[in-house]
Enzyme design. Sequence first.
Site, PDB file in Angstrom:
ATOM      1  N   LYS A  66       3.181   4.824  -6.651  1.00 52.66           N
ATOM      2  CA  LYS A  66       3.480   5.179  -8.038  1.00 52.66           C
ATOM      3  C   LYS A  66       4.737   4.464  -8.486  1.00 52.66           C
ATOM      4  O   LYS A  66       5.740   4.431  -7.773  1.00 52.66           O
ATOM      5  CB  LYS A  66       3.715   6.694  -8.152  1.00 52.66           C
ATOM      6  CG  LYS A  66       3.866   7.176  -9.582  1.00 52.66           C
ATOM      7  CD  LYS A  66       2.511   7.332 -10.220  1.00 52.66           C
ATOM      8  CE  LYS A  66       2.610   7.747 -11.688  1.00 52.66           C
ATOM      9  NZ  LYS A  66       2.896   6.609 -12.589  1.00 52.66           N
ATOM     10  N   LYS A 102       6.398  -0.621  -7.682  1.00 53.69           N
ATOM     11  CA  LYS A 102       7.049  -1.074  -8.916  1.00 53.69           C
ATOM     12  C   LYS A 102       6.451  -2.425  -9.291  1.00 53.69           C
ATOM     13  O   LYS A 102       5.988  -3.179  -8.420  1.00 53.69           O
ATOM     14  CB  LYS A 102       8.563  -1.223  -8.721  1.00 53.69           C
ATOM     15  CG  LYS A 102       9.350  -1.094 -10.018  1.00 53.69           C
ATOM     16  CD  LYS A 102       9.424   0.359 -10.474  1.00 53.69           C
ATOM     17  CE  LYS A 102      10.305   0.518 -11.700  1.00 53.69           C
ATOM     18  NZ  LYS A 102      10.460   1.931 -12.073  1.00 53.69           N
ATOM     19  N   THR A 185      11.925  12.165 -18.829  1.00 54.88           N
ATOM     20  CA  THR A 185      13.058  11.711 -18.025  1.00 54.88           C
ATOM     21  C   THR A 185      14.356  12.291 -18.573  1.00 54.88           C
ATOM     22  O   THR A 185      15.212  12.775 -17.811  1.00 54.88           O
ATOM     23  CB  THR A 185      13.126  10.179 -17.977  1.00 54.88           C
ATOM     24  OG1 THR A 185      11.862   9.659 -17.556  1.00 54.88           O
ATOM     25  CG2 THR A 185      14.188   9.721 -16.995  1.00 54.88           C
ATOM     26  N   SER A 343       4.703  12.375 -15.004  1.00 55.87           N
ATOM     27  CA  SER A 343       3.598  11.445 -14.760  1.00 55.87           C
ATOM     28  C   SER A 343       2.603  12.063 -13.782  1.00 55.87           C
ATOM     29  O   SER A 343       1.386  11.904 -13.926  1.00 55.87           O
ATOM     30  CB  SER A 343       4.136  10.127 -14.197  1.00 55.87           C
ATOM     31  OG  SER A 343       4.651   9.308 -15.223  1.00 55.87           O
TER      32      SER A 343
END
Length: 410
Positions: A66, A102, A185, A343
């Site tokens: 992820k 990433k 976030t 997420s």
Amino acid sequence: MNALAATSRNFKQSAKLLGLDSKLEKSLLIPFREIKVECTIPKDDGTLASYVGFRVQHDNARGPMKGGIRYHHEVDPDEVNALAQLMTWKTAVANIPYGGAKGGIGCSPGDLSSSELERLTRVFTQKIHDLIGIHTDVPAPDMGTNSQTMAWILDEYSKFHGYSPAVVTGKPVDLGGSLGRDAATGRGVLFATEALLAEHGKGIAGQRFVIQGFGNVGSWAAQLISKAGGKVIAISDVTGAIKNVNGLDIAQLMKHSSENRGIKGFHGGDAIDPSALLTEECDVLIPAALGGVINKDNANDIKAKYIIEAANHPTDPEADEASQIRVLILPDILANSGGVTVSYFEWVQNIQGFMWDEEKVNAELRTYMTRAFGDVKQMCRSHNCDLRMGAFTLGVNRVARATVLRGWEA
């Protein structure tokens, strides 16, 4: 020290605290897979342009890998490797069933039209579609990308694999995105800050905050902190920095920033040198922009009592050593994990085919962030270490245990 060296250094220190076998330590550090692809697209003027795309899949011991995809001209293999590794530890600290990855494309998104960005995104997806997937690797937005970017990835991926909303998170709500994701976030930063301050008998109300960065994370953090009674006295973005010791009007600043594409020229505060923002006197400093902004050159000048790392890797290790004596630092792999946590909620909703209301999303996020802080504090007590090493030892230990349980052999 670049991001990869710094991240690896933190990992090795945590591995030493945990007493990990040297072969297991090496195995955990090496990425599962590194992908590099050329993305050539026709520009709007008819010329061809080529860009290099990356995807580093670091670890999948605890679940699908992820991590976000960023579009930025400074994207390079070292940066992507560092961020992928950080995602592995971050998802483990949050205790969500993911590994780490990433991605990115070396480009300047502001120089590309919407149609050029769409073509670039679709070509990138074509090159990696067989290496990502609902139970393999689940991308998300990052710097320079957004929900529209994820919609393009979803559409292109679905051409090969059938409609698959769970293949990416951070999507528009109309395509299966989660309510509360945009603020996640920043809201996670608020919850993490509340947990840290509560340890010292304090709350958000009455505390003075300085925030570097007024993008998605910084702006939401500012709004939520202000709503909770905190006084945001200084903020910066790429256009400049402003200060008001009596507290900035965040609602008006949001309006000004939206209308003027930045905070420069806002009349509700005084313009200050952006380079001086980090050393402004305050209670809580929140770096929410790029990495490496707190370093050995400015660490000793920081006057904040607490640093909440809303950005990825904002503090160099040398600065850690210089400032930890005076400043309590809540590390990025805990402080900014609200985004990946929601997420996860989005992914769960897509798999279940059932949408949560926003109150449920926010309540679950508070539970996860508060629990993660408690788990990190327990590791600090067990290993007599600071919060950064507490978070790293927690994350690394969980990944190491999963790796061994799945059958890793020395």
